[in-house]
Scaffold this active site. Sequence first.
Site, short mmCIF file in Angstrom:
data_model
loop_
_atom_site.label_atom_id
_atom_site.label_comp_id
_atom_site.label_asym_id
_atom_site.label_seq_id
_atom_site.Cartn_x
_atom_site.Cartn_y
_atom_site.Cartn_z
N LYS A 125 0.80 -1.23 0.00
CA LYS A 125 0.00 0.00 0.00
C LYS A 125 0.83 1.28 0.00
O LYS A 125 0.36 2.33 -0.47
CB LYS A 125 -0.96 0.01 1.19
CG LYS A 125 -2.11 -0.98 1.09
CD LYS A 125 -3.13 -0.52 0.07
CE LYS A 125 -4.40 -1.37 0.15
NZ LYS A 125 -5.43 -0.87 -0.78
N SER A 127 0.72 -10.09 -0.71
CA SER A 127 0.55 -8.64 -0.73
C SER A 127 0.73 -7.96 0.61
O SER A 127 0.96 -6.75 0.66
CB SER A 127 -0.84 -8.29 -1.29
OG SER A 127 -1.85 -8.89 -0.51
#
Length: 409
Positions: A61, A311
Amino acid sequence: MSYSTADSLPRVTLDDVRGAQKMLTGVARMTAMEGSRYLSQLVGAPVHFKCENLQRTGSFKLRGAYVRIAGLLPEERAAGVVAASAGNHAQGVALASSLLGVRSTVFMPTGAPLPKVAATRDYGAEVRLHGQVVDETLAAAQEYAAETGAVFIHPFDHPDIIAGQGTVGLEILEQCPEVRTIVVGIGGGGLAAGIAVAVKALRPDVRIIGVQAAGAAAYPPSLAAGRPVSVDNPATMADGIKVGRPGDVPFRIVEELVDEVRTVSESHLSSALLLCLERAKLVVEPAGASPVAALLSEPGTFEGPVVALLSGGNVDPLLMQRILRHGMAASGRYLAVTLRLTDRPGALATLLGVLSVADANVLDVSHVRTDPRLGLTEVEVELHLETKGPEHCAEVGRALREAGYTVIE
């Protein structure tokens, strides 16, 4: 950014992703690419992990958040930024803002895990706890933006966010140029869209497969309808991909460039998290383990070499404990059984003796004597056992039945 004449949505290009990569030099790490011998044997082709769980803030992110905030005009920066998130996006915005000298306010649900709240504050954001669910938190953040002039940083529905996330795709091609399939988790779609833009422009032959949790899968019905549609009450342990509606901008890219979107069960998610921890020695959150879950559920359907994108690794320790137990149960290494005994001295000792011979390790024992379903001389016993796999579970059940016990569960 260029714009589509068909629907006026901004388009993200390879040049945008390359520009983001230059912007992120010295900010985001080029995370490791690790091989997985176990999954390679299971799939029948080389499988590699792209370890964004080892990125700064613990997830990908930071990439998109930094590119978005860095692209703000001076007067926008002066007004500060605001975001809403239960975890990863919050931390990415907080660190990106601090690095760029921009004031940040992050709204988080009141039930957000304390480690994530503390990390967001440590990265420099002012944290405001509001709402029980992310939708309420999001509304509060948007209201704050309208009142103060702060720029709202969306977690996935903006071209700069998508371009930043797309830098992961450039790294995958550099680190594994022979890749044939990339598997990536999908929530709102920003990560999958960015990777697809970068990879398909350079290697159109590479297959990109998105993965959603079955209980929070908004993309399959959206793709069928040709537009983003919402799913009611999305439910999954994978909170990083628990998004009720695809973003408008990433949806168009996913629709055009992502080859397939699959769904995975909660059992496969927990098994995948356990596999990453035991086999790869990597702490991965459920959303980050979703590509591994897809490989476990249908291993023979992937052309290799395969890159599975881990992720994120931000998982609350208490949730990790529950998920690991769930994963052990799914893999046949944890067994819960309930049975009834005659309530007499020595009955429990006899039962435990049977389990000892069967080589099952007793983790917990619970007695129930007052349930109206029970007879006057009956006691219900719930056992939590550590086992060695599905075959051992079957052996334990068989040993109990042969000893005359009726297993209720």
